[in-house]
Write an enzyme that holds these catalytic residues in place. Structure first.
Site, short mmCIF file in Angstrom:
data_model
loop_
_atom_site.label_atom_id
_atom_site.label_comp_id
_atom_site.label_asym_id
_atom_site.label_seq_id
_atom_site.Cartn_x
_atom_site.Cartn_y
_atom_site.Cartn_z
CE LYS A 1 11.80 -5.98 -3.41
NZ LYS A 1 10.69 -5.73 -2.48
CD GLN B 1 9.02 -2.49 -1.54
OE1 GLN B 1 8.97 -3.47 -2.28
NE2 GLN B 1 9.94 -2.39 -0.59
CG ASP C 1 6.38 -9.73 -0.77
OD1 ASP C 1 7.54 -10.13 -0.66
OD2 ASP C 1 6.06 -8.58 -1.06
#
Ligand code: GUN
Length: 292
Positions: free
Chosen positions: A53, A97, A120
């Site tokens: 990422k 994450q 997200d």
């Protein structure tokens, strides 16, 4: 039938190019899009995903901040960090994450991310917006799958989609997005009875288990001409493989390969969300979802 291989790398490349131009446009306006990633612990796969990422962000000119924290970091410490990132005007996107170590309350942490920085789409607020089909920040893997379908003109309207995954990252938000596209959606999981039969009934199968000791999508579980979206990632004999057996390609009409299918799209959509968050924070509407 031999399936058309869906080239996620190529579609992700197109999305990324667009993002790169948008970053340049924002920088001309004095806005430098930035993403803060938070990784707790030493899970190797998670570290690799986060590294990818960061690399992708660098390629399009998005600034990154990396918070790699020790395994024993506490929920309270993590809450303080999120609070600090929420307040920092230079941070446009926050990505925590998952999975977090077991001692940390995942819901508590993800739900305190400022919704306008939630790249997200994990906060209750943004999932609510998604349910009403008015979200601006769409979940990365589901929106990557939808983007691939659009690119290959696979219209799920009226089709029976079977999703093998019920997580908050993939199965739940994807089921909502596909409902908005008029699909009939069945969400399956480890306790589903007759899972093989459920899969056989599908016009489109989306499978995201990522552990071949628990689930494999074999050729006899796929209807002739079905579309197969393989989100699984597992390692067998040092090779990266998906949930679907290779010979599923003999029956499917379209299939996403692993690697090179959905994976690159997840990263591309994260980049897109970060520039959307940056633009919105400064009152610029990019209309990146002009077709929605
Ligand atoms: N873990 C695996 N995939 C993802 C993702 O897309 N976002 C986050 N936050 N965690 C993940």
């Amino acid at each position: 039938m031999t399936a058309v291989l869906i080239d996620g790398k190529s579609v992700a490349g197109k999305v990324t190019e667009h993002v790169k131009r948008t970053v340049e446009m924002l920088k001309d306006k004095g806005i430098e899009p930035s993403l803060a990633t938070v990784l707790v612990g030493n899970d190797e796969a998670s570290a690799t995903y986060v590294r990818n990422k960061h690399r992708a962000c660098e390629q399009v000119g998005i600034k990154t901040m990396n918070y790699h924290l020790p395994e024993d970091y506490s929920t309270n410490q993590l809450m303080e960090l999120i609070e600090m990132l929420n307040e920092d005007r230079r941070v446009h996107g926050i990505l925590v994450q998952l999975p977090l170590p077991r001692h940390i309350n995942e819901f508590l942490i993800t739900s305190m991310i400022k919704p306008s920085k939630d790249v997200d789409c994990l906060t209750p607020f943004n999932i609510g917006l998604l349910a009403y089909d008015v979200a601006k920040l769409l979940p990365c893997t589901p929106s990557g799958i939808v983007e691939l379908m659009k690119h290959y003109r696979i219209d799920p309207a009226g089709k029976h989609v079977v999703i093998v995954n019920r997580s908050v990252l993939v199965g739940k938000p994807l089921s909502i997005m596909l409902l908005h596209m008029d699909a009939t959606v069945t969400v399956c999981h480890s306790k589903t009875t007759n899972l093989e039969e459920r899969c056989r009934e599908a016009d489109i199968v989306v499978t995201a288990v990522g552990d071949r000791s628990r689930f494999v999508l074999s050729k006899d579980m796929v209807k002739d001409g079905a579309v197969v979206i393989d989100v699984g990632i597992d390692r067998v004999d040092g090779r990266i493989v998906g949930d679907a057996d290779t010979d599923v390609r003999e029956k499917a009409s379209y299939i996403t390969p692993v690697p090179g299918g959905v994976g690159p799209m997840t990263v591309a959509m994260l980049l897109r969300n970060t520039v959307i968050a940056a633009a919105l924070s400064e009152g610029v509407d990019l209309a990146l979802h002009a077709d929605r």
